[in-house]
Design an enzyme around this catalytic site. Sequence first.
Site, PDB file in Angstrom:
ATOM      1  N   ASP A  15       1.521   2.551   3.546  1.00  0.00           N
ATOM      2  CA  ASP A  15       0.720   3.776   3.441  1.00  0.00           C
ATOM      3  C   ASP A  15       1.483   5.080   3.232  1.00  0.00           C
ATOM      4  OD1 ASP A  15      -1.592   5.320   2.916  1.00  0.00           O
ATOM      5  OD2 ASP A  15      -2.076   5.225   4.959  1.00  0.00           O
TER       6      ASP A  15
ATOM      7  N   ARG B 141       2.020   9.589  -5.811  1.00  0.00           N
ATOM      8  CA  ARG B 141       1.545  10.721  -6.565  1.00  0.00           C
ATOM      9  C   ARG B 141       2.053  10.864  -7.772  1.00  0.00           C
ATOM     10  NH1 ARG B 141      -1.309  10.712  -2.133  1.00  0.00           N
ATOM     11  NH2 ARG B 141      -0.457  11.708  -0.360  1.00  0.00           N
TER      12      ARG B 141
ATOM     13  N   HIS C 202     -10.310   0.892   1.860  1.00  0.00           N
ATOM     14  CA  HIS C 202     -10.341   1.636   3.146  1.00  0.00           C
ATOM     15  C   HIS C 202     -11.217   1.648   3.898  1.00  0.00           C
ATOM     16  CE1 HIS C 202      -8.533   5.758   4.548  1.00  0.00           C
ATOM     17  NE2 HIS C 202      -9.689   5.670   5.223  1.00  0.00           N
TER      18      HIS C 202
ATOM     19  N   HIS D 238       1.393   5.325  -1.642  1.00  0.00           N
ATOM     20  CA  HIS D 238       1.324   6.636  -2.659  1.00  0.00           C
ATOM     21  C   HIS D 238       2.500   7.083  -3.249  1.00  0.00           C
ATOM     22  CE1 HIS D 238      -2.775   6.776  -1.007  1.00  0.00           C
ATOM     23  NE2 HIS D 238      -2.238   6.171   0.236  1.00  0.00           N
TER      24      HIS D 238
ATOM     25  N   LYS E   2      -9.471  -0.419  -5.766  1.00  0.00           N
ATOM     26  CA  LYS E   2      -9.330   0.288  -4.200  1.00  0.00           C
ATOM     27  C   LYS E   2     -10.824   0.792  -4.274  1.00  0.00           C
ATOM     28  CE  LYS E   2      -7.874   1.890  -0.616  1.00  0.00           C
ATOM     29  NZ  LYS E   2      -6.765   2.321  -0.004  1.00  0.00           N
TER      30      LYS E   2
ATOM     31  N   HIS F   4       0.855  -1.236  -0.101  1.00  0.00           N
ATOM     32  CA  HIS F   4      -0.176   0.070  -0.014  1.00  0.00           C
ATOM     33  C   HIS F   4       0.857   1.390  -0.190  1.00  0.00           C
ATOM     34  CE1 HIS F   4      -3.765   2.340   1.520  1.00  0.00           C
ATOM     35  NE2 HIS F   4      -2.888   3.134   1.341  1.00  0.00           N
TER      36      HIS F   4
ATOM     37  N   HIS G 103      -4.430  -0.863   6.042  1.00  0.00           N
ATOM     38  CA  HIS G 103      -3.842   0.046   7.099  1.00  0.00           C
ATOM     39  C   HIS G 103      -4.892  -0.125   8.288  1.00  0.00           C
ATOM     40  CE1 HIS G 103      -6.652   2.710   5.191  1.00  0.00           C
ATOM     41  NE2 HIS G 103      -5.787   3.302   4.360  1.00  0.00           N
TER      42      HIS G 103
HETATM   43  C1  NCD Z   1      -3.530   8.892   2.129  1.00  0.00           C
HETATM   44  C2  NCD Z   1      -3.080  10.309   1.169  1.00  0.00           C
HETATM   45  O1  NCD Z   1      -2.598  11.073   1.616  1.00  0.00           O
HETATM   46  O2  NCD Z   1      -3.067   9.874  -0.131  1.00  0.00           O
HETATM   47  N1  NCD Z   1      -3.513   9.581   3.324  1.00  0.00           N
HETATM   48  C3  NCD Z   1      -3.447   9.042   4.675  1.00  0.00           C
HETATM   49  O3  NCD Z   1      -3.495   9.502   5.817  1.00  0.00           O
HETATM   50  N2  NCD Z   1      -3.150   7.661   4.756  1.00  0.00           N
HETATM   51  C4  NCD Z   1      -4.779   8.660   1.849  1.00  0.00           C
HETATM   52  C5  NCD Z   1      -4.895   7.151   2.557  1.00  0.00           C
HETATM   53  O4  NCD Z   1      -4.523   6.207   2.457  1.00  0.00           O
HETATM   54  O5  NCD Z   1      -5.969   7.233   3.453  1.00  0.00           O
HETATM   55 ZN    ZN Z   2      -3.072   5.250   1.795  1.00  0.00          ZN
END
Ligand code: NCD
Ligand code: ZN
Length: 350
Positions: A252, A22, A141, A20, A104, A18, A179
Amino acid sequence: MPSTDDRTLTIRRPDDWHLHLRDGNMLRAVLPETARHFARAIIMPNLVPPVVTAQDALDYRNRIVEALPEGMSFTPLMTLYLTEETDPEDVAQAYENGIAAAVKLYPAGATTNSASGVTDFNKVRPVLDKMAEIGMPLCVHGEVTSPAIDIFDREAAFIDTVLKPIRKKNPDLRIVMEHITTQDAVDYVRDQHRNLAATITTHHLIINRNHILAGGIKPHYYCLPVAKREQHRIALVQAAISGDKRFFLGTDSAPHTDPAKLQPCGCAGVFSAPNTMSCLAEVFDAAGALSKLEAFTSLNGPAFYNLPANTETITLEHGDPVTYPSQIHTDDGPVTVFDPGFPLHWRVTD
Ligand code: NCD
Ligand code: ZN
């Protein structure tokens, strides 16, 4: 078997289930931080606009591969953002053609960039049915979004009001509860013997809600789901170190620039990619469970996703505290690196 002695630990190269990454400047800056240690990652689709179709995922995967510095290897495993308009056939083709590894599900409004998520679960039923038929995992989520539900109760409420009904209607659907932050989630996953697994982040193994709120507000510890009481953190550590195949790492790691976090309404997300393996080794070592680190970071995830474990290895060495930069630079602004609040003695040496 991992080779362990007091000073070094060699394990199969880890994956992050998991993550991110961007896009644009941020992608270029954060990707090497993950690729340095991780072979593969499940890439979250919550861009603006989100990654919804197979074509979106293919385009995004190409941008990730292009952003990878020379000499690094890394495989992005793409996900599709489930909307009430998602076409089951597009999803099935993306899975069968190896373009997307999972879908997702964000309840609409649950977290960063989730406005296009699902409100009416009946509308996504045909997609979920198709996924169950072809064995494609759904990453969820797991938080309800109702303003009437206290933010610290939103995960437990999700299990009862959303997850249980989905699993009852569709027991063949393979689900990853993402998460997880509560004893309730750990207990629920342990209790299920089919088609359910959970990811656990690095930071939720380390911080509880006091770290965010006691003695001054710490925006860099604010993420969703928000960290809970200490008893829940302990339950997460027990699950992570248990070796139980249903629990695996999903960092995450969710970068936001400092200006985006440090304001009256700051963004949710903890950026832990650079020091995650050092943090995890410290946590597992403190729990006397270093021999279980490999299962959590490198074996249980691939087993759930029906992928082979990586054949390469990484080695961690114990020694004088290792330091990481407190921030990384991006062309969008600085991003603060997760501070575990204790010294890290395990460094990744190769
Ligand atoms: C994540 C994000 O910033 O994209 N933020 C977070 O607090 N985990 C989104 C997510 O996974 O909930
Ligand atoms: Zn996330």
